[in-house]
Design a protein around this motif. Structure first.
Motif, mmCIF file in Angstrom:
data_model
loop_
_atom_site.group_PDB
_atom_site.id
_atom_site.type_symbol
_atom_site.label_atom_id
_atom_site.label_comp_id
_atom_site.label_asym_id
_atom_site.label_seq_id
_atom_site.Cartn_x
_atom_site.Cartn_y
_atom_site.Cartn_z
ATOM 1 N N UNK A 128 4.088 -9.021 -5.127
ATOM 2 C CA UNK A 128 3.999 -9.900 -3.961
ATOM 3 C C UNK A 128 4.367 -9.134 -2.702
ATOM 4 N N UNK A 129 4.222 -9.790 -1.583
ATOM 5 C CA UNK A 129 4.537 -9.215 -0.276
ATOM 6 C C UNK A 129 5.921 -8.592 -0.283
ATOM 7 N N UNK A 130 6.024 -7.392 0.261
ATOM 8 C CA UNK A 130 7.330 -6.770 0.470
ATOM 9 C C UNK A 130 7.888 -7.299 1.774
ATOM 10 N N UNK A 131 8.969 -8.035 1.712
ATOM 11 C CA UNK A 131 9.555 -8.597 2.925
ATOM 12 C C UNK A 131 10.699 -7.752 3.464
ATOM 13 N N UNK A 132 10.884 -6.567 2.891
ATOM 14 C CA UNK A 132 11.996 -5.689 3.313
ATOM 15 C C UNK A 132 11.791 -5.190 4.724
ATOM 16 N N UNK A 169 -1.655 -3.797 10.189
ATOM 17 C CA UNK A 169 -0.599 -3.412 9.255
ATOM 18 C C UNK A 169 0.760 -3.983 9.669
ATOM 19 N N UNK A 170 0.933 -4.278 10.949
ATOM 20 C CA UNK A 170 2.168 -4.910 11.409
ATOM 21 C C UNK A 170 3.220 -3.922 11.893
ATOM 22 N N UNK A 171 4.329 -4.475 12.334
ATOM 23 C CA UNK A 171 5.390 -3.693 12.978
ATOM 24 C C UNK A 171 6.447 -3.138 12.032
ATOM 25 N N UNK A 204 8.480 -0.369 6.887
ATOM 26 C CA UNK A 204 8.606 -0.414 5.430
ATOM 27 C C UNK A 204 7.302 -0.849 4.763
ATOM 28 N N UNK A 205 6.325 -1.315 5.555
ATOM 29 C CA UNK A 205 5.024 -1.736 5.031
ATOM 30 C C UNK A 205 3.930 -0.705 5.295
ATOM 31 N N UNK A 250 0.839 -1.204 0.000
ATOM 32 C CA UNK A 250 0.000 0.000 0.000
ATOM 33 C C UNK A 250 0.873 1.253 0.000
ATOM 34 N N UNK A 251 0.464 2.216 -0.796
ATOM 35 C CA UNK A 251 1.165 3.491 -0.886
ATOM 36 C C UNK A 251 0.466 4.578 -0.084
ATOM 37 N N UNK A 252 -0.868 4.558 -0.145
ATOM 38 C CA UNK A 252 -1.654 5.621 0.467
ATOM 39 C C UNK A 252 -2.979 5.053 0.959
ATOM 40 N N UNK A 253 -3.449 5.545 2.108
ATOM 41 C CA UNK A 253 -4.742 5.127 2.646
ATOM 42 C C UNK A 253 -5.451 6.329 3.241
ATOM 43 N N UNK A 254 -6.748 6.421 2.973
ATOM 44 C CA UNK A 254 -7.601 7.426 3.592
ATOM 45 C C UNK A 254 -8.674 6.675 4.362
ATOM 46 N N UNK A 255 -8.765 6.960 5.644
ATOM 47 C CA UNK A 255 -9.755 6.331 6.508
ATOM 48 C C UNK A 255 -10.839 7.374 6.789
#
Length: 123
Positions: free
Chosen positions: A119-123, A86-88, A91-92, A62-67
């Motif tokens: 695919x998933x960014x694992x960075x 979204x996790x810890x 970089x995500x 995801x690059x951008x989110x509006x809630x």
């Protein structure tokens, strides 16, 4: 010429998701508006995950989110659920903004996302 992919929302005149080239645009709400903000947030995030994956993306892309919230007093609860979802890994984390709006009816949350395909960014 690139094809625009559109995923129907079930509502006339609008798509749930669209993709063009390497970018995905999607929106999510809760299907069950009888739920409280916690339940609606979990449903919207599950829908968001499925929509992203359906178009070859992932929450880590995801690059951008509006809630959009019907009641800004719910923001701390939504923020807590979002952070767990979204996790810890910073970089995500997308750029994110939160707005108080009149969503109409009993809808309490709507989330709009732009993401990169892949695919998933694992960075």
């Amino acid at each position: 010429m690139q094809t625009i992919e559109r995923v129907p929302s079930g509502h006339a005149g609008r798509s749930r998701s669209c993709a063009y080239a390497d970018i995905v645009y999607t929106v999510a709400t809760s299907a069950d508006t009888s739920l409280d903000i916690v339940g609606q947030t979990h449903q919207a995030l599950a829908t968001l995950s499925a929509s992203l994956e359906g178009l070859g993306s992932h929450t880590s892309r995801m690059l951008s989110a509006q809630v959009l919230l019907a009641d800004m007093a719910d923001k701390p609860e939504v923020d807590e659920i979002w952070a767990k979802w979204i996790g810890d890994n910073p970089q995500h984390w997308p750029q994110r903004a939160c707005y108080g709006v009149d969503l109409g009816g009993r809808l309490l949350i709507e989330i709009i996302v732009t993401a990169a395909r892949g695919a998933t960014d694992d960075a």
